[in-house]
Design an enzyme around this catalytic site. Sequence first.
Site, short mmCIF file in Angstrom:
data_model
loop_
_atom_site.label_atom_id
_atom_site.label_comp_id
_atom_site.label_asym_id
_atom_site.label_seq_id
_atom_site.Cartn_x
_atom_site.Cartn_y
_atom_site.Cartn_z
N SER A 193 0.85 -1.18 0.00
CA SER A 193 0.00 0.00 0.00
C SER A 193 0.89 1.24 0.00
CB SER A 193 -0.89 -0.01 1.24
OG SER A 193 -1.70 1.13 1.26
N GLY A 194 0.64 2.14 -0.94
CA GLY A 194 1.44 3.36 -1.06
C GLY A 194 2.61 3.24 -2.00
N THR A 201 -2.02 2.07 -7.85
CA THR A 201 -3.17 2.76 -8.46
C THR A 201 -2.70 3.76 -9.51
OG1 THR A 201 -4.42 2.50 -6.40
CG2 THR A 201 -5.21 4.15 -7.96
N ASN A 203 -0.74 4.87 3.39
CA ASN A 203 -1.11 5.45 2.10
C ASN A 203 -2.40 6.25 2.27
OD1 ASN A 203 -1.53 6.08 -0.56
ND2 ASN A 203 -1.87 3.99 -1.25
N SER A 218 -5.29 4.45 -0.38
CA SER A 218 -5.04 3.01 -0.49
C SER A 218 -6.28 2.28 -1.02
CB SER A 218 -4.69 2.45 0.90
OG SER A 218 -4.53 1.06 0.84
N SER A 219 -6.07 1.44 -2.05
CA SER A 219 -7.16 0.62 -2.58
C SER A 219 -7.46 -0.49 -1.58
CB SER A 219 -6.76 0.00 -3.93
OG SER A 219 -6.50 0.99 -4.88
N GLY A 254 -0.74 -5.84 -2.34
CA GLY A 254 0.51 -6.57 -2.18
C GLY A 254 0.55 -7.25 -0.83
N GLU A 307 0.94 -7.94 2.84
CA GLU A 307 0.75 -7.02 3.96
C GLU A 307 1.22 -7.67 5.26
OE1 GLU A 307 -2.88 -4.13 2.53
OE2 GLU A 307 -3.22 -5.46 4.23
#
Length: 1023
Positions: free
Chosen positions: A106-107, A111, A156, A159-160, A383, A385
């Site tokens: 994330s980050g 995206t 992030n 974040s998605s 990804g 985590e």
Amino acid sequence: MEGALIARDRVGIQDFVLLDETTETALLSNLKKRFSGDLIYTYIGTLLVSVNPYKELDIYNKDQMELYMGVNFFELPPHIYALADNAYHTMLAELNNHFILISGESGAGKTEASKKLLQYYAVSCPSTTLLNTVRDKMLMSNPVLEAFGNAKTLKNDNSSRFGKYMDIQFNTEGDAVGGHILNYLLERSRVVHQNHGERNFHIFYQLVEGGEEDLLHQLGLERDCQHYNYLTQGDCAIVSSINDKNNWKNVKNALQVIDIDESNTQHLFGIVASVLHLGNVQFELDSKGYATLNNNAELHWVSTLLGVNAQILQEGLTYRKIEAKQDEVLSPFTNDHAIYARDALAKAIYGRTFTWLVKRINESMENKDDSRKTVIGLLDIYGFEVFYVNSFEQFCINYCNEKLQQLFIQLTLKSEQEEYEAEDIEWEPVQFFNNKIICDLVEEKHRGIISILDEECLRPGDATDLTFLERLEDKMGSHPHFVTHRLADKKTRRTLERGDFRLLHYAGEVTYCVVGFLDKNNDLLYRNIKDLMRQSKNAIVRECFSTMDPDSRRRPETVATQFKSSLLKLTEILMAKEAWYIRCLKSNESKEPGQFDEALIRHQVKYLGLMEHLRVRRAGFAYRRRFEIFLKRYKPLCPATWPHWRGEPADGVEVLVQHLGYLPNEYKMGRTKIFIRHPRTLFATEDAYEKCKHDLATRLQAKYRGYRAKGEFRKQKEAATKIETCWRGVQARKEREKRAWAVKVIKKFIKGYMTRGQAKTTDNSEYLAFVRQNYLNRLKANLPKTVLDKTTWVDPPAVLTEASEILRKLHTRTMVRKYVRGITPQKKAQFHLKILTSTTFKGKKDSYPQSVGQPFVDTRISEQDINVRVLPMIRNERIKYSVPVIKYDRNGFKPRPRQLILTQTAAYVIDEAKMKQRVLYTSLKGISVSNLADCIIVFHITCEDPKQKGDLVMHCDHLFEFLTKLSVIANKQSVIKVVQGSIKIEIQAGKESAVDFSTGQEPMVYKAKNGHLMVVSTRARAR
């Protein structure tokens, strides 16, 4: 790419496959070197590694897009556009399907990478009105999905919180004609709970902060995020990097583009608002300890916005309907059960609405043409985590990454093997970690973690998270990749809590806390609430819940099982396509530009399996190129292949590598490509080519310059000859014309001179004009400089006598006017005094002519030079003029130096320390001077008293200045007399004497024998 190897020491190597050492340290060092030069992209074969720079780079403009269109993958520096373009052109050439897998923490920029790919296809594909509409919908689906599916997390700000797979559909001409989106595992628990420092989904804040006042009033909302329980748990409702107001406008515009009509838009916002109101529903306890709701305003808004009966909704949140044969029994909820039911409803409404939104976007982008289409899929998925506390969501996400890693290794090995087989190169087995053992640990039927979790959720009785953990320990106690607090050794046990279990993933160890696993996996919504939602007047809610069979008694699948099924389907989809990969890395945790956190990067390299991929790519041969490309680049290194090779490219490559001294174990010749085993072999070849290139360039430049110089010389010589010929002709014609003109002029001049005395005629007109011009030029150079200059005027010829006189008068008047205009007020006052002096003395006193040129001054003695004892006595009369004089005594005519001061009313004779005499202007009856060149002045003073002093005899060097000033101050012009001979003086009342004047060789003043004052002066020179 080969060209960039020359700068490898400065900016690193563009492809990790060409590293000398395939170690993690070498990979990180190369990555850091490129990052420091703002080179954020690097290849591992066809895999693209992207490092988030956390700043804007000017590498995404339209010019960059055009640069990468239709270019060979390795021809230009690594870029996301290169990967996008090669996937596109390979799809068109082979008419098969492809997908691009974008993964990372994330980050890390997943995206943004997805957006850049969509933007590239939007610009690079052919354009028509229909195609532009499809592209707009694909691009505008991003703001909507980000608003409903993205949130701020600790790592992030955007974040998605769901996985997204988008297929972009292309026709046979390469036009983008449609699209389809699949979504995976939306993090629904975020709707009701957020960790500290995190936010709920963006859409809630956008509605509250950016919604119009009328809309908020219709939805019963206040413009204050702190008012809603579902928005305040993370304690960071307002984030400086997020502009919710602007994003709200973008979302509303995007909803129109993707064909969500006004009615559905209102229903959609109503659902978002209902979730906020639902979070504010608070329960009370009755006397028996059960949860109750009484006249709850928030509940009223929920029922209104969802279009359901408030009473039935209240019953559904406080009672559970239990069916026993033909009877229905309502079982009251405790407070905890009621909160669970409320949160379950909020999550169900939001989750199903998100699925409905994806479905509507797909309908908007759908292409109804039945002709054959190929696709490029974009998989933007979470990804690996690893948090401080890892729960059910991290378990599912990491399971997903295990499956994708398995797929990734399989597809990479498959593509490598296929290439080796196609080129008839012997395949060498690759040592890598096969994570099938971990995938089986999670997903195996009846024995995997998901199966045990589902069994525990379905088991009757008091099943808890801890009983689930016990079941895991019983079933998997001996598995090498599974450990718990009870199963661990003493050293490991210290790092595990009693409610934790640890899995050894391909990327490393991850510890999961089992708290909440059962609830999150069940995610049950009670039957009576589902029935109520199916009767909703809100069209979206009714559609979302109507898909379920109301009469079915079958328990719905658990979340983990649904996710496992969707992941298997996704794997099937991806296995049928050609794979391309983008691995996104975070450069640092603080999101600061220019910072490269090596420990963090190392962690991500490990979790993304980059070293595994690099080892697979480097197995056997690090570099491979088609014969034609290799020969075209390196043919200058061999005399036999330079400048042209006439035979087959494979034969030319063989000759070339033999000349370069390649050893048999350093390369292999395939059917269409050469395979080079070690990067150092390629580096040596490239370095030799670089040196050869400079030598060739020097020789080519020399030859070309010689050729250009010879050609230039010939051109210049021919041009010079032509110019000389033309120039000589021009000069000869000019000379002839000049001589003819000169003859004509000389004839006319002679005729004019001969007839100069006659009246103006054709023959003498030019001569007379010449005479006039010549005279005027001479006159201009010799004009008189002053009015008094009467001698320098140039004598005119006879024909210009009258004109000369007129010009002389005009010039004189001009000089006079110029002189008069230059006179200052001070000069004017000086002239008035000089005129007064002239009136009095001109023609009367011999020394007057010498005084004309001497300017008068305001005073001859300054106030500072007057004795301080005397000054106060006369200052009130205003001093007008002062002058030094020599006074002659009345008795004996002894000379005495004195100061003579003129005031407004009197003249004062001053000694050094005291006032000697005061002469009132009214008592001054006359002033006498001689007509000679002396400076003697006699004041005749009225003497009425015998004791009063008589006439005053003085010598003054500034006689004319003094007397003129006195005549103006005292108004005594008429009493000044110029006397010839002697001047009689009255020493006292009744006692007279005289001053006699004569001329001599030297000026003298003395007392004569007759008792008179004798003044001898020299004769004045005549002017």
